[in-house]
Write an enzyme that holds these catalytic residues in place. Structure first.
Site: not given
Ligand code: AGP
Length: 617
Positions: A2, A27, A75, A105-106, A490, A494, A497, A513, A612
């Site tokens: 947020c 964000r 968010w 926020n939180g 990585e 990418k 997302e 395996h 973000k």
């Protein structure tokens, strides 16, 4: 997560808040809102699900000129994404003294408990959010204030009930100031040099261009922001108190480093692409910085570290950077190193001792899980160090030692340049911890990496063409071995997302395996073919090929045998890059993910559901 922006002052409060919220869009958020005070002191609330544009549409035709406003990008954590659960939250009591609005926020961990208690006392709730309990708590505490007590006392009392990491800003009909309070969540404030504009936010970027000196209140510090309209020219416009209402010095001060003019996309369609292209320049400037006296000073402490073991903790991309840095620490420093996901670390009762070093990696320096891991290490007496981008962030402030990655602001939600610079800073760190001076050879290797990445960027069309061929397949396996394994992980992250497709990073030798059962003509294998374990890697590719998987090889330039077994091939000149070559491969992965997402038409800079900076656990 947020985003919070609050403004009091002589200017147009709503315009300032909307501008701040726009800056915080990077964000990630799912709804936005503002509350502003009109001339007769009424609080006016507008909030909308979806993008900021929806909120702006709702404000068309509304006289929203005001000197006091708070705003928010949400968010969702508690309660679905809808207008009602969006912030700010406004009390609907008829008692004007209790009419307040808040943004948060939180996470309020004991929200249910508080909600039940307050319901028993006659309070009702409109939303499903945990945030609204704070609104009711402040109302109740305002009601209980004695005549001589100020509203800030009510905020302090209410905040003492809150468990978990949170930052709040409170606006009241009956008091001119904004009151902010925080624990474990980011908050920053400041005023313009002429004191006309007083701002508070969850992110310094919202204050860029207006505020030069930033104040970062510590946990459990209450910040009172007075409007310059209401105080004399000599009176402070920002004051700090502890939770008992005593004036405190519980805040840090720092100069604003973000320059708004450097944060537009320029010629690039997306911030992510711009940030990918910034990498050569940033690698060169990172090298120059750490070769300068200032950078040498920053590395100095690391030369004194003689830990028995190193524990790296981080999340997401920063975790994968940690896997890369582990290989340096083990091979260059000969020190055992363990890499943990920060969200798991503290719950597995890790075997750590005060002879070990806790190393934390984070772009934002605000990731809640990473901060919690840091706290645990501090409690257990470990020396702590951080590889971090945002100077002045919570991680930075709480670490015994910091190494800055000097990446500048990263706006694309998908981290690109930060990864490269985290790993390179880790390389410098391992060098320093081994007691070595920065030598010419390492410096030149950095420059070579920058040059090779520039060459690759100049040949971007080759990657674009491959992306166009493969973007519509069912699933993707990124494979790599040894030092290329983190690049495979990585690369897959990418793609997931930003292109919203299933992708997995795997150690190439591990596929047989289990996951090889998934391979058919609808699956693509992006295979990193490094110079080491070369033959074994090619055999792993043959295994995929035999099951009709489509192969995109990223491998040595001029290598016909590698090229022949692949359907598509990205040739790279690995020569001389040695331990830095996984970063070169990773740029190819970044470009591939970017163009696949572009062909899919996704919102590349603001992928759905993502934030973000993840400031909740
Ligand atoms: C990467 O592309 C991410 N969006 C995410 O995994 C990120 O790296 C993670 O949340 C950690 O963030 P930090 O570096 O700011 O701590």
């Amino acid at each position: 997560m947020c985003g919070i922006v609050g403004y009091v002052g002589r200017g147009d409060a709503v315009a300032s808040v909307l501008e701040g919220l726009k800056r915080l869009e990077y964000r990630g958020y799912d709804s936005a809102g503002v509350c502003f005070k009109s001339e007769d002191n009424t609080l006016n609330l507008y909030k909308k699900q979806g993008k900021l544009a929806n909120l702006k549409r709702a404000l068309v035709g509304v006289d929203h000129f005001s000197h006091s406003s708070i705003g928010h990008t949400r968010w969702a954590t508690h309660g679905e994404v809808n207008d009602l659960n969006a912030h700010p939250h406004l009390s609907d009591t008829l008692t004007t003294s209790e009419m307040i609005s808040i943004v948060h926020n939180g996470i309020v961990e004991n929200a249910k408990e508080i909600r039940d208690e307050l319901k028993g006392q006659g309070f009702s709730f409109k939303s499903d959010t945990d945030s609204e309990v704070f609104l009711a708590l402040v109302q109740r505490e305002i009601r209980n204030l004695s005549e001589s007590e100020k509203p800030v006392v009510a905020v302090c009392r209410a905040f003492k009930y809150i468990r978990g990491n949170s930052a709040f800003v409170v606006q009241g009909r009956n008091f001119p100031e904004l009151i902010a309070v925080k624990r474990g969540a980011p908050l920053v404030c400041g005023n313009s040099d002429n004191r006309d504009d007083i701002l508070v936010s969850s992110d310094p970027y919202a204050l860029a261009g207006v505020v030069n000196t930033l104040f970062f209140p510590h946990d459990d510090t209450v910040t009172v922001l007075h409007s310059s309209n209401d105080v004399g020219s000599m009176d402070p416009v920002i004051e700090f108190f502890d939770l008992e209402g005593n004036a405190t010095t519980g805040f840090d001060t720092k100069q604003q480093l973000i320059d708004v003019t450097t944060t537009d996309k320029g010629e690039f369609e997306h911030y992510m692409l711009k940030e990918i292209y910034e990498q050569p320049k940033l690698i060169r400037s990172l090298r120059d910085y750490y070769f300068s006296p200032e950078g040498q000073e920053m590395l100095k402490n690391s030369q004194e570290f003689k830990p028995e073991r190193v524990h790296i903790t981080a999340c997401g991309t920063a975790y994968y950077a940690g896997l890369g840095i582990k290989t340096f620490i083990e091979s260059i420093d000969n020190i055992p190193c363990q890499v943990d996901l920060a969200s798991e670390f503290r719950y597995r009762n890790p075997l750590i001792s005060n002879k070990d070093l806790g190393l934390f990696i984070s772009q934002s320096g605000e990731t809640a899980d990473t901060l919690a891991a840091q706290e645990l290490c501090k409690e257990r007496g470990l020396l702590t160090a951080a590889i971090v981008n945002v100077e002045g962030s919570t991680l930075y402030r709480k670490s015994d030692n910091n190494l800055l990655i000097k990446a500048g602001i990263e706006i694309g939600v998908a981290s690109t340049k930060a990864y490269t610079l985290q790993v390179l800073t880790g390389r410098l760190f391992s060098n320093a911890m081994a007691g070595k001076k920065l030598d010419k050879v390492l410096g030149e290797r950095f420059l070579l990496l920058a040059d090779r990445i520039s060459d690759l960027l100049a040949k971007v069309d080759m990657i674009k063409e491959i992306a166009e061929e493969i973007y519509n397949y069912k699933g993707y396996f990124y494979t790599g071995r040894g030092k290329y394994y983190p690049s495979a992980l990585e690369g897959a992250l990418k793609l997931k997302e930003i292109a919203y497709v299933h992708a997995e990073g795997y150690a190439a030798g591990e596929l047989k395996h289990g996951p090889i059962a998934l391979i058919d003509e609808e699956i693509v294998n992006i295979a990193i073919i490094g110079p080491e374990l070369y033959e074994k890697t090619l055999s792993n590719i043959e295994e995929i090929k035999a099951r009709k998987g489509v192969i995109v090889g990223i491998g040595p330039e001029g290598d016909d045998s590698a090229k022949e077994i692949c359907d598509y091939y990205v040739p790279l000149n690995f020569k001389g890059l040695e331990e830095l070559s996984p970063l070169y491969v990773n740029v190819a992965n970044q470009l591939l993910a970017y163009y696949m997402a572009k062909f899919k038409g996704t919102d590349i800079d603001k992928p759905r559901n993502l934030a973000k900076s993840v400031t909740v656990e």
